[in-house]
Design a protein around this motif. Sequence first.
Motif, PDB file in Angstrom:
ATOM      1  N   ALA A   1       0.911  -1.304  -0.006  1.00  0.00           N
ATOM      2  CA  ALA A   1       0.000  -0.030  -0.052  1.00  0.00           C
ATOM      3  C   ALA A   1       0.900   1.182  -0.035  1.00  0.00           C
ATOM      4  O   ALA A   1       1.710   1.333   0.806  1.00  0.00           O
ATOM      5  N   PRO A   2       0.606   2.232  -1.001  1.00  0.00           N
ATOM      6  CA  PRO A   2       1.539   3.326  -1.027  1.00  0.00           C
ATOM      7  C   PRO A   2       1.192   4.538   0.064  1.00  0.00           C
ATOM      8  O   PRO A   2       2.112   5.244   0.382  1.00  0.00           O
ATOM      9  N   PHE A   3      -0.047   4.263   0.531  1.00  0.00           N
ATOM     10  CA  PHE A   3      -0.473   5.218   1.490  1.00  0.00           C
ATOM     11  C   PHE A   3      -1.542   4.431   2.535  1.00  0.00           C
ATOM     12  O   PHE A   3      -1.810   3.457   2.454  1.00  0.00           O
ATOM     13  N   GLY A   4      -1.755   5.015   3.773  1.00  0.00           N
ATOM     14  CA  GLY A   4      -2.428   4.266   4.580  1.00  0.00           C
ATOM     15  C   GLY A   4      -4.016   4.857   4.177  1.00  0.00           C
ATOM     16  O   GLY A   4      -4.211   5.701   3.534  1.00  0.00           O
ATOM     17  N   GLY A   5      -5.129   3.863   4.511  1.00  0.00           N
ATOM     18  CA  GLY A   5      -6.326   4.198   4.353  1.00  0.00           C
ATOM     19  C   GLY A   5      -6.957   2.963   4.279  1.00  0.00           C
ATOM     20  O   GLY A   5      -7.008   2.202   5.199  1.00  0.00           O
ATOM     21  N   ARG A   6      -7.799   2.504   3.224  1.00  0.00           N
ATOM     22  CA  ARG A   6      -8.715   1.426   3.242  1.00  0.00           C
ATOM     23  C   ARG A   6      -8.827   0.467   1.954  1.00  0.00           C
ATOM     24  O   ARG A   6      -8.638   1.306   0.851  1.00  0.00           O
ATOM     25  N   ILE A   7      -8.861  -0.589   1.652  1.00  0.00           N
ATOM     26  CA  ILE A   7      -9.050  -1.587   0.617  1.00  0.00           C
ATOM     27  C   ILE A   7     -10.360  -1.477   0.314  1.00  0.00           C
ATOM     28  O   ILE A   7     -11.382  -1.693   1.150  1.00  0.00           O
ATOM     29  N   VAL A   8     -10.534  -1.578  -0.872  1.00  0.00           N
ATOM     30  CA  VAL A   8     -12.356  -1.387  -1.544  1.00  0.00           C
ATOM     31  C   VAL A   8     -12.416  -2.462  -2.697  1.00  0.00           C
ATOM     32  O   VAL A   8     -11.470  -2.576  -3.523  1.00  0.00           O
ATOM     33  N   PHE A   9     -13.545  -3.155  -2.565  1.00  0.00           N
ATOM     34  CA  PHE A   9     -13.813  -4.193  -3.465  1.00  0.00           C
ATOM     35  C   PHE A   9     -12.803  -5.143  -3.861  1.00  0.00           C
ATOM     36  O   PHE A   9     -12.251  -5.229  -5.161  1.00  0.00           O
ATOM     37  N   PRO A  10     -12.268  -5.792  -2.728  1.00  0.00           N
ATOM     38  CA  PRO A  10     -11.094  -6.887  -3.242  1.00  0.00           C
ATOM     39  C   PRO A  10     -11.920  -8.151  -3.744  1.00  0.00           C
ATOM     40  O   PRO A  10     -12.850  -8.542  -3.318  1.00  0.00           O
ATOM     41  N   ASN A  11     -11.287  -8.590  -4.707  1.00  0.00           N
ATOM     42  CA  ASN A  11     -11.917  -9.706  -5.409  1.00  0.00           C
ATOM     43  C   ASN A  11     -10.905 -10.696  -5.631  1.00  0.00           C
ATOM     44  O   ASN A  11      -9.942 -10.898  -6.573  1.00  0.00           O
ATOM     45  N   ASN A  12     -11.292 -11.908  -4.736  1.00  0.00           N
ATOM     46  CA  ASN A  12     -10.502 -13.026  -4.733  1.00  0.00           C
ATOM     47  C   ASN A  12     -10.575 -13.899  -6.002  1.00  0.00           C
ATOM     48  O   ASN A  12      -9.754 -14.787  -6.586  1.00  0.00           O
ATOM     49  N   ASN A  13     -11.584 -13.590  -6.730  1.00  0.00           N
ATOM     50  CA  ASN A  13     -11.874 -14.578  -7.932  1.00  0.00           C
ATOM     51  C   ASN A  13     -11.500 -13.504  -9.063  1.00  0.00           C
ATOM     52  O   ASN A  13     -12.099 -13.946 -10.458  1.00  0.00           O
ATOM     53  N   ALA A  14     -11.112 -12.563  -9.036  1.00  0.00           N
ATOM     54  CA  ALA A  14     -10.812 -11.551 -10.473  1.00  0.00           C
ATOM     55  C   ALA A  14     -10.094 -12.337 -11.492  1.00  0.00           C
ATOM     56  O   ALA A  14      -8.913 -13.062 -10.974  1.00  0.00           O
ATOM     57  N   GLU A  15     -10.420 -12.234 -12.728  1.00  0.00           N
ATOM     58  CA  GLU A  15      -9.731 -12.738 -13.567  1.00  0.00           C
ATOM     59  C   GLU A  15      -8.649 -11.935 -14.237  1.00  0.00           C
ATOM     60  O   GLU A  15      -8.472 -10.698 -13.844  1.00  0.00           O
ATOM     61  N   PRO A  16      -7.400 -12.640 -14.648  1.00  0.00           N
ATOM     62  CA  PRO A  16      -6.434 -11.785 -15.025  1.00  0.00           C
ATOM     63  C   PRO A  16      -6.643 -10.684 -16.001  1.00  0.00           C
ATOM     64  O   PRO A  16      -7.309 -10.926 -16.921  1.00  0.00           O
ATOM     65  N   GLY A  17      -6.077  -9.463 -15.810  1.00  0.00           N
ATOM     66  CA  GLY A  17      -6.589  -8.608 -16.735  1.00  0.00           C
ATOM     67  C   GLY A  17      -7.600  -7.583 -16.170  1.00  0.00           C
ATOM     68  O   GLY A  17      -8.087  -6.580 -16.650  1.00  0.00           O
ATOM     69  N   HIS A  18      -8.354  -7.962 -14.873  1.00  0.00           N
ATOM     70  CA  HIS A  18      -9.436  -7.491 -14.544  1.00  0.00           C
ATOM     71  C   HIS A  18      -8.992  -6.928 -13.144  1.00  0.00           C
ATOM     72  O   HIS A  18      -8.017  -7.032 -12.563  1.00  0.00           O
ATOM     73  N   GLU A  19      -9.968  -5.973 -12.571  1.00  0.00           N
ATOM     74  CA  GLU A  19      -9.807  -5.070 -11.348  1.00  0.00           C
ATOM     75  C   GLU A  19      -9.572  -6.259 -10.322  1.00  0.00           C
ATOM     76  O   GLU A  19     -10.684  -7.126  -9.881  1.00  0.00           O
ATOM     77  N   TRP A  20      -8.497  -6.163  -9.417  1.00  0.00           N
ATOM     78  CA  TRP A  20      -8.389  -7.036  -8.194  1.00  0.00           C
ATOM     79  C   TRP A  20      -8.465  -6.292  -7.124  1.00  0.00           C
ATOM     80  O   TRP A  20      -9.330  -6.836  -5.976  1.00  0.00           O
ATOM     81  N   PHE A  21      -8.119  -5.170  -6.863  1.00  0.00           N
ATOM     82  CA  PHE A  21      -8.843  -4.212  -5.626  1.00  0.00           C
ATOM     83  C   PHE A  21      -8.396  -2.738  -6.069  1.00  0.00           C
ATOM     84  O   PHE A  21      -7.793  -2.489  -7.085  1.00  0.00           O
ATOM     85  N   TYR A  22      -9.329  -1.742  -5.125  1.00  0.00           N
ATOM     86  CA  TYR A  22      -9.148  -0.562  -4.994  1.00  0.00           C
ATOM     87  C   TYR A  22      -8.618  -0.317  -4.022  1.00  0.00           C
ATOM     88  O   TYR A  22      -8.419  -1.020  -2.812  1.00  0.00           O
ATOM     89  N   LEU A  23      -7.834   1.051  -3.878  1.00  0.00           N
ATOM     90  CA  LEU A  23      -7.515   1.680  -2.647  1.00  0.00           C
ATOM     91  C   LEU A  23      -8.167   2.933  -2.324  1.00  0.00           C
ATOM     92  O   LEU A  23      -8.233   3.832  -3.457  1.00  0.00           O
ATOM     93  N   ALA A  24      -8.670   3.365  -1.392  1.00  0.00           N
ATOM     94  CA  ALA A  24      -9.078   4.743  -0.873  1.00  0.00           C
ATOM     95  C   ALA A  24      -8.440   5.212   0.350  1.00  0.00           C
ATOM     96  O   ALA A  24      -7.610   4.674   1.296  1.00  0.00           O
ATOM     97  N   LYS A  25      -8.401   6.734   0.311  1.00  0.00           N
ATOM     98  CA  LYS A  25      -7.579   7.106   1.497  1.00  0.00           C
ATOM     99  C   LYS A  25      -8.714   8.391   1.899  1.00  0.00           C
ATOM    100  O   LYS A  25      -9.489   8.670   1.007  1.00  0.00           O
ATOM    101  N   PRO A  26      -8.679   9.001   3.127  1.00  0.00           N
ATOM    102  CA  PRO A  26      -9.510  10.019   3.690  1.00  0.00           C
ATOM    103  C   PRO A  26      -9.597  11.016   2.556  1.00  0.00           C
ATOM    104  O   PRO A  26      -8.482  11.366   1.815  1.00  0.00           O
ATOM    105  N   SER A  27     -10.768  11.755   2.372  1.00  0.00           N
ATOM    106  CA  SER A  27     -10.768  12.744   1.369  1.00  0.00           C
ATOM    107  C   SER A  27     -10.961  14.270   2.176  1.00  0.00           C
ATOM    108  O   SER A  27     -11.358  14.299   3.170  1.00  0.00           O
ATOM    109  N   ASP A  28     -10.341  15.221   1.532  1.00  0.00           N
ATOM    110  CA  ASP A  28     -10.517  16.537   2.024  1.00  0.00           C
ATOM    111  C   ASP A  28     -11.761  17.245   1.600  1.00  0.00           C
ATOM    112  O   ASP A  28     -12.117  18.232   1.743  1.00  0.00           O
TER     113      ASP A  28
END
Length: 331
Positions: free
Chosen positions: A300-327
């Motif tokens: 993780a490049p920053f602290g925050g949260r993981i969003v939509f982690p997908n254990n079954n993601a196919e190669p070339g598809h979204e595996w997970f997103y990262l989010a941080k606090p918004s201003d």
Amino acid sequence: MSDATTAHPTHLRVHQFAGLQPGPKLLVTAAVHGNEVAGVGAIQRVMAMLDEGALTLRKGTLTMIPIVNPLAHRLQRREGERNLNRNLRVNPIPQDFEDRIANRLCPWIAASDVMLDLHSFNNPGPAFAMLGPRDNDGDLEPFRHQAAESALALAVGTSRIVEGWLSTYALGLTRRAERAGDGSRRMALQQDPHYGVGTTEYMRSTGGYCITLECGQHADPQGPEVAFKAILRTLVLLGMVAPEAVEPADPKRPVELLQLYEVVDRDSVDDRFERQWASFDPIAEGQRIGTRADGTPVLAPFGGRIVFPNNNAEPGHEWFYLAKPSDRVLA
């Protein structure tokens, strides 16, 4: 499955209630992904209340589509032939079932002022709202309804709101476009700059505003109630029904506002998570999220949260997103 089960539906059910006084044009949609059904029963419940006189439409036009993707819904899965909520636009030469749905759906979206799109997600977790960009004149997603959309996101009552979808998705598309394609239409769609556009992004492109409401995990028994209250609260906010139609969201509740900033694709079926992640699990800066097939750590490049982690993601598809606090300031 029987032929009746697998046969392609030939129509889209659209229900409309036209108030006798002018007012906003609200579109409420559900089952854009066929297995995300929290909003289906909620819409049917609101329609029954209107039909029975338990709810009165004071003004405006209420359009509701309880099952936007009837093929995926019939098959009880996310997609029919492809993901309807990607690359959404009118297709002069439709190539698949979702293209044909889009050709009917897009005009309904464009004819509306406001949209509430009801979804759910795989992993356990509380409901949350997703809103669009801040007011801007940029090329990616120009917008001018930040205040109204923020009010809508607050009104539905979730304790978490997420922004930054399309800009984050665009980053992933840029990287994805650099990879060699396999010649398939699916890969061509995934590498199309328009691929991140779904229902809400299309709505904003036509001059309206909207939110996506993720009503909880697919099987969460509270999901339909979350969706039902959200519909009523949206109607109250727009002045289309009386305020006493529903208990308002607590204005003093704590609301966590997050900004998506990164999407990470799965490169190989052998890419693996460090542990079983759930959406919005906290992530510390430098924490190992997973490991690539060649042993490279994914940190993780920053602290925050993981969003939509997908254990079954196919190669070339979204595996997970990262989010941080918004201003961002919503009020």
